[in-house]
Design an enzyme around this catalytic site. Structure first.
Site, PDB file in Angstrom:
ATOM      1  N   SER A  47       0.836  -1.103  -0.026  1.00 16.55           N
ATOM      2  CA  SER A  47      -0.018   0.052   0.112  1.00 16.55           C
ATOM      3  C   SER A  47       0.778   1.259   0.129  1.00 16.55           C
ATOM      4  O   SER A  47       0.328   2.156  -0.563  1.00 16.55           O
ATOM      5  CB  SER A  47      -0.829  -0.246   1.297  1.00 16.55           C
ATOM      6  OG  SER A  47      -0.226  -0.258   2.456  1.00 16.55           O
ATOM      7  N   ASP A 323      -3.769   7.122   8.415  1.00 20.65           N
ATOM      8  CA  ASP A 323      -4.306   6.237   9.360  1.00 20.65           C
ATOM      9  C   ASP A 323      -3.762   5.355  10.155  1.00 20.65           C
ATOM     10  O   ASP A 323      -2.626   5.773  10.315  1.00 20.65           O
ATOM     11  CB  ASP A 323      -5.476   5.342   8.407  1.00 20.65           C
ATOM     12  CG  ASP A 323      -4.733   4.596   7.421  1.00 20.65           C
ATOM     13  OD1 ASP A 323      -3.547   4.294   7.627  1.00 20.65           O
ATOM     14  OD2 ASP A 323      -5.530   4.090   6.574  1.00 20.65           O
ATOM     15  N   HIS A 326      -0.814   4.113   7.628  1.00 22.81           N
ATOM     16  CA  HIS A 326      -0.467   4.819   6.304  1.00 22.81           C
ATOM     17  C   HIS A 326       0.025   6.149   6.424  1.00 22.81           C
ATOM     18  O   HIS A 326      -0.848   7.013   7.017  1.00 22.81           O
ATOM     19  CB  HIS A 326      -1.646   4.672   5.130  1.00 22.81           C
ATOM     20  CG  HIS A 326      -1.922   3.132   4.936  1.00 22.81           C
ATOM     21  ND1 HIS A 326      -2.992   2.636   5.078  1.00 22.81           N
ATOM     22  CD2 HIS A 326      -0.832   2.137   4.325  1.00 22.81           C
ATOM     23  CE1 HIS A 326      -2.966   1.350   4.690  1.00 22.81           C
ATOM     24  NE2 HIS A 326      -1.906   1.190   4.237  1.00 22.81           N
TER      25      HIS A 326
END
Ligand SMILES: *[C@@H]1O[C@H](CO)[C@@H](O)[C@H](O)[C@H]1NC(C)=O
Ligand SMILES: *[C@@H]1O[C@H](CO)[C@@H](O)[C@H](O)[C@H]1NC(C)=O
Ligand SMILES: *[C@@H]1O[C@H](CO)[C@@H](O)[C@H](O)[C@H]1NC(C)=O
Length: 347
Positions: A47, A323, A326
């Site tokens: 990610s 978050d 991330h």
């Protein structure tokens, strides 16, 4: 006089000849160096690098993801740009198209390379059902067999490899403790090394690998201390991984007698931005911007009536983290400013 003119002509012809020959042999290279704006970037990772490969049910396609850039959810696990976007901008190219979008874009849309990264993945399989690193490389290989890119394209291209964090979280979920981690790191580095060689084997001559981020400073690790203190044991695990990675990269470069592989030190870049200066409280650095309203919710969750079950901070442009795992665009921006001096090695 005439002789001189001839000589100049001769030189000019020689120059033209070698120039043409060169640009045919290796488009994207000037005097043997990669040229800003004309290289291709191929990305493998998780990610931190994914720019939209997941299907639309993923968090990366839900509000409030993407609200800083591009202004709506668009497949990035952040409020805005991620590592891939910053590396592409450094290279003077568009962010490479996500692999799963390749058939929806025109052929010219493939010219800056391709992004094979999927959020949640690792070198090995994780609990997330998405292509691991080997499978991402299989996708690349398939495209090369279909002649989507030429040998010359590959010769001047750059690969970015950014993953391993999910391998460690998976290890912990499986084993419940950090015990036995050194042996796991050894097998992880050896698998990663084999994968890097595979990418090189296709003809890519510059491969940048990120070091592991400080896992102990991610909000998911600092929540227990109200986002005040990084977990030293997790950070030690990251550092051990990075030490082994750097040793392996050195060994591989020695073996290939050329600096094919470069490490991009994410760990140091993050740490330099997470160390509080002056009397600012560390929590202002470690606190995520978007959090669930209760422990069973996370950023982006809504209840069955569609009511938001998360809150977003007032100034995401000041957050390092978006978050629980991330970085926010601002975080990536700051990490990029730290990495920048080492990125010249990619040319
Ligand atoms: C490459 O070009 C882009 C703009 O075209 C620029 O922003 C970037 O700084 C350049 N990179 C280098 C290393 O010169
Ligand atoms: C990656 O995924 C493929 C396909 O599911 C699997 O066959 C392979 O064993 C996995 N590789 C690693 C290193 O875990
Ligand atoms: C964070 O670390 C400091 C210094 O070691 C310590 O005094 C403090 O109690 C810790 N905070 C929490 C919430 O654990």
């Amino acid at each position: 006089m005439e002789k001189q003119v001839h000589f100049i002509h001769f030189l000019f012809a020689l120059f033209c000849f070698s120039y043409t020959k060169f640009s045919v042999a290796a488009e994207g290279l000037v005097n043997g160096r990669r040229e800003n704006g004309s290289v291709k970037l191929f990305v493998f990772g998780d990610s931190y690098a994914d720019t939209g490969n997941w299907e639309k049910f993923a968090a990366s396609w839900k509000e409030p993801y993407g609200f800083t850039f591009p202004g709506k959810p668009a497949g990035r696990f952040s409020d805005g740009r991620v590592l891939t976007d910053y590396i592409a901008s450094f290279l003077g190219i568009q962010s490479p198209v996500p692999y799963t979008w390749r058939k929806t874009v025109e052929k010219s849309g493939l010219q800056s390379g391709m992004n094979f990264a999927f959020g949640g993945t690792g070198v090995f399989d994780t609990f997330i059902n998405a292509p691991n690193m080997s499978t991402q490389i299989d996708f690349f290989q398939q495209l090369l067999e279909e002649k989507a890119y030429t040998k010359q394209d590959l010769y001047s291209s750059i690969a970015l490899v950014s993953l391993a964090g999910n391998d460690y979280t998976t290890y912990i979920q499986r084993n419940g403790k950090l015990q036995g981690l050194p042996a796991f790191t050894t097998s992880l580095i050896s698998q990663l090394s084999a994968s890097l060689k595979r990418i090189h084997g296709f003809g890519v001559r510059k491969i940048a690998v990120t070091t592991l981020q400080p896992l102990g400073c991610l909000p998911i690790s600092t929540a227990f201390s109200s986002y005040e203190n990084c977990s030293e044991s997790w950070n030690a695990a990251s550092r051990f991984h990075n030490q082994k990675l750097q040793q392996e990269i050195q060994r591989m470069n020695k073996e290939s007698r050329e600096n094919i592989y470069e490490t991009l030190d994410l760990y140091t870049a993050f740490m330099s931005k997470l160390s509080p200066a002056g009397n600012m409280k560390p929590s202002s650095f470690l606190m995520p911007c978007c959090v669930g309203m209760a422990s069973d919710y996370s950023c982006g969750n809504i209840d069955k009536n569609g009511a938001k079950k998360y809150v977003v901070c007032e100034k995401p442009e000041l957050s390092i983290f978006w978050d629980m795992v991330h970085p926010a665009q601002n975080g990536w921006d700051q990490v990029y400013s730290s990495l920048k001096s080492s990125l010249h090695r990619l040319y």
